[in-house]
Design a protein around this motif. Structure first.
Motif, short mmCIF file in Angstrom:
data_model
loop_
_atom_site.label_atom_id
_atom_site.label_comp_id
_atom_site.label_asym_id
_atom_site.label_seq_id
_atom_site.Cartn_x
_atom_site.Cartn_y
_atom_site.Cartn_z
N GLU A 43 -9.36 -44.19 -6.57
CA GLU A 43 -9.95 -44.29 -5.24
C GLU A 43 -11.44 -44.56 -5.44
N ALA A 44 -11.85 -45.79 -5.18
CA ALA A 44 -13.17 -46.26 -5.60
C ALA A 44 -14.29 -45.91 -4.63
N GLY A 45 -13.96 -45.38 -3.46
CA GLY A 45 -15.03 -45.01 -2.53
C GLY A 45 -14.55 -45.01 -1.08
N PHE A 46 -15.53 -44.96 -0.18
CA PHE A 46 -15.30 -44.97 1.25
C PHE A 46 -15.99 -46.23 1.76
N ALA A 47 -15.26 -47.34 1.78
CA ALA A 47 -15.85 -48.66 1.94
C ALA A 47 -16.67 -48.84 3.21
N ALA A 48 -16.27 -48.16 4.29
CA ALA A 48 -16.97 -48.34 5.57
C ALA A 48 -18.23 -47.49 5.69
N SER A 49 -18.49 -46.64 4.71
CA SER A 49 -19.61 -45.68 4.85
C SER A 49 -20.97 -46.34 4.71
N SER A 50 -21.07 -47.39 3.88
CA SER A 50 -22.35 -48.06 3.68
C SER A 50 -22.13 -49.39 2.97
N PRO A 51 -23.07 -50.32 3.09
CA PRO A 51 -22.95 -51.58 2.35
C PRO A 51 -22.88 -51.35 0.84
N GLY A 52 -23.62 -50.36 0.35
CA GLY A 52 -23.60 -50.06 -1.07
C GLY A 52 -22.25 -49.59 -1.55
N ASP A 53 -21.59 -48.72 -0.77
CA ASP A 53 -20.26 -48.24 -1.16
C ASP A 53 -19.24 -49.37 -1.08
N PRO A 67 -5.01 -50.03 -13.08
CA PRO A 67 -4.67 -49.10 -12.00
C PRO A 67 -4.65 -49.76 -10.62
N VAL A 68 -3.95 -49.13 -9.69
CA VAL A 68 -4.08 -49.46 -8.27
C VAL A 68 -5.51 -49.12 -7.85
N ILE A 69 -6.14 -49.99 -7.08
CA ILE A 69 -7.49 -49.72 -6.57
C ILE A 69 -7.38 -49.51 -5.06
N THR A 70 -7.90 -48.37 -4.61
CA THR A 70 -7.86 -48.05 -3.18
C THR A 70 -9.21 -47.53 -2.72
N ALA A 71 -9.34 -47.40 -1.42
CA ALA A 71 -10.53 -46.80 -0.82
C ALA A 71 -10.09 -46.14 0.49
N LEU A 72 -10.89 -45.19 0.94
CA LEU A 72 -10.51 -44.37 2.09
C LEU A 72 -10.92 -45.02 3.41
N ALA A 73 -10.08 -44.83 4.41
CA ALA A 73 -10.38 -45.29 5.77
C ALA A 73 -9.95 -44.22 6.76
N ARG A 74 -10.73 -44.03 7.80
CA ARG A 74 -10.26 -43.22 8.92
C ARG A 74 -9.27 -44.06 9.73
N ALA A 82 -12.53 -52.83 6.61
CA ALA A 82 -13.50 -52.76 5.52
C ALA A 82 -12.80 -52.51 4.18
N VAL A 83 -11.85 -51.59 4.18
CA VAL A 83 -11.10 -51.31 2.94
C VAL A 83 -10.33 -52.55 2.50
N ALA A 84 -9.63 -53.17 3.43
CA ALA A 84 -8.82 -54.36 3.10
C ALA A 84 -9.67 -55.45 2.47
N GLU A 85 -10.86 -55.66 3.00
CA GLU A 85 -11.74 -56.69 2.46
C GLU A 85 -12.27 -56.31 1.08
N ALA A 86 -12.63 -55.02 0.92
CA ALA A 86 -13.22 -54.57 -0.35
C ALA A 86 -12.21 -54.60 -1.49
N ILE A 87 -10.96 -54.25 -1.21
CA ILE A 87 -9.95 -54.15 -2.28
C ILE A 87 -9.18 -55.45 -2.48
N LYS A 88 -9.46 -56.46 -1.67
CA LYS A 88 -8.70 -57.71 -1.73
C LYS A 88 -8.65 -58.31 -3.14
N PRO A 89 -9.73 -58.25 -3.93
CA PRO A 89 -9.68 -58.88 -5.27
C PRO A 89 -8.83 -58.11 -6.28
#
Length: 514
Positions: A43-53, A67-74, A82-89
């Protein structure tokens, strides 16, 4: 035996530890090490929390393989997008959605009815499945949720397309026997439970996160979430290294196994400790400094006769190798490379040359260089950061009864600036001098120095935590001079501030050079 997936959330939940902060390069470094270790999900981060994350999650998705790469979303569309875009690659992307399940959260946090929150969850999963084939759904605060409502929620989100359902003990409220019964009930009462993988995520508020996680596995959980070293919110998450070793040592009891490369555990835990600035307690299970130390005469006698008398885990199993050669300033590159290889490091010739230069600097100050010294050197060498500020010279004056002073000479770009200052102590004086060079108005929130090895010639590792306009950075350095290490760590933090401000688009005024 069932395979239990290891879901590491060090880069998301772990980084939420008060005072912890990782820059993008450090997150990527840790993610690569987690991949070498063999974790199944990062779980690489909380993608929507900031541009840096968001950028850090995307970089890990692009560069970390296995590994599977994921990120958290409410449970809101903007987070999920935001998560879908960040993990797309990523080779194996996953969207992880969390929505509250307990009456406490529904009434006091979301202020919605059970039906409203359930529909929110269903809609979120359906929306996420249009963006990604692998969707995990977490029922936040499940340990305080009504069991009937929890089972109903799980059934409906699985119908909506959730591939993994996670049952978190968000506030560390569960106790092992009760938690086993909860998972057993879920396994029997949710009719479509076989269509999703069941996961557990425990916090350590009552000191039972590892025990609760293991009981969930015993009841049938196929995925376990946590952090190495047990870092995380409040009292932390379940310690993954303890869970992994418990399963390894008692596979028949848990009817389970993992695909973890055990020899990478020690290196992983100490890398995370180093980068987060959170020292591992000496009495920490599995990876603590005392885990394989024996002081009692009775124990020592038993160990000498057979290590199994008082050790159920061999240090070599987790990658803690004992040295069979002594390194000194006269040792060459071949001897250094041999020892580093034994410790699990593989270096190119250019990397070896750089490490050898640092090794000689340390060896010139010490009679012998130990494995912990080498690990400290490697921790200093791995992450390369542009040095806006570089300490060229440090002079300290401290006399009993007098006011300590320090003079620093710092390279800023192509220019050199030399400043003197006084302080409550030599370190304080040096920090005030550095502040004059940088022009930054920062607050030092934590300062720690520890000996890497024993003896008078021990290397000192300095760690500082600095706040810059509400943002935290951690600086660190290692050398045999603890005052020098302290100042180098502070300068390291200043360079991280420059990098963090650039990521946030904040302006960084450069100092007025002479």
């Amino acid at each position: 035996m069932r395979k239990v997936d290891i879901f590491d959330t060090t880069l998301r939940d772990g980084e939420q530890s008060p005072g912890c902060s990782l820059n993008a390069a450090e997150k990527l470094e840790i993610a690569h090490q987690l991949a070498r270790l063999g974790v199944d999900i990062i779980e690489a981060g909380f993608a929507a929390s900031s541009p840096g994350d968001f950028a850090a999650v995307k970089m890990i998705a692009e560069q970390v393989h296995g590994p599977v790469i994921t990120a958290l979303a409410r449970g809101v569309r903007s987070d999920i997008e935001a998560v879908a875009e960040a993990i797309k690659p990523a080779e194996r992307p996953r969207i992880h959605i969390v929505v509250s399940a307990s009456n406490v959260h529904l009434e006091r946090k979301l202020r919605k009815s059970k039906d409203e929150v359930l529909q929110m969850g269903i809609d979120s999963v359906r929306f996420a499945r249009n963006l990604c084939d692998d969707v995990e759904y977490s029922t936040e605060d499940a340990s305080r949720a009504d069991l009937d409502y929890l089972c109903r929620t799980l059934e409906e989100v699985i119908k909506a397309g959730a591939t993994v359902i996670n049952i978190p003990d968000t506030v560390g409220f569960a106790v092992p026997g009760e938690w086993y019964e909860t998972f057993s009930a879920i396994m029997h009462r949710v009719p479509n439970i076989d269509r999703a993988k069941i996961s557990v995520h425990c916090h350590n508020d009552l000191g039972m996160a590892v025990a609760n996680s293991l009981e969930a596995i015993r009841a049938g959980a196929q995925q376990v979430e946590g952090c190495f070293n047990g870092v995380g919110e409040r009292a932390g998450n379940a310690s993954l290294e303890e869970i992994i070793m418990a399963i390894h040592m008692r596979p028949e009891y848990y009817n389970a196994h993992t695909n973890i490369n055990l020899k990478e555990i020690y290196r992983t835990c100490h890398l995370i400790s180093n980068r987060m600035g959170m020292p591992i307690p000496r009495n920490k299970a599995v990876v603590g400094g005392n885990a394989f130390a024996h002081s009692s005469g009775i124990h020592q006698d038993g160990i000498l006769k057979d290590r199994q008398n008082y050790e159920i885990i061999s240090p070599e199993l987790i990658g803690l190798q004992s040295s069979d050669i002594v390194l000194t300033a006269r040792s060459g590159r071949a001897a250094l490379n041999y020892r580093l290889s034994a410790l699990g490091y593989t270096l190119s010739q250019d990397e070896l040359n750089a490490v050898y230069k640092r090794f000689i600097e340390v060896a010139d100050r010490k009679k012998e260089v130990f494995d912990e010294d080498l690990r400290a050197i490697m921790n200093d060498q791995v992450v390369h950061m542009p040095e806006t500020f570089k300490l060229e010279h440090l002079a300290i004056s401290s006399v009993s009864g007098g006011t300590p002073s320090a003079t620093v000479r710092v390279r800023v770009g192509d220019e050199i600036k030399e400043v003197s200052a006084q302080g409550d102590g030599p370190v304080d004086a040096a920090y005030k001098a550095v502040d004059q060079v940088t022009g930054f108005a920062v607050k030092l929130e934590d300062y720690n120095v520890r000996a890497v090895t024993g003896g008078q010639e021990a290397m000192g590792e300095a760690t500082v935590k600095v706040r810059d306009n509400g943002h935290h950075v951690i600086g660190r350095a290692v050398t045999t001079d603890v005052v020098e290490a302290s100042v180098l760590a502070y300068v390291n933090a200043m360079n991280k501030i420059v990098e963090e401000r650039a990521l946030r688009g904040a302006k960084t005024p450069m100092p007025n050079l002479p």
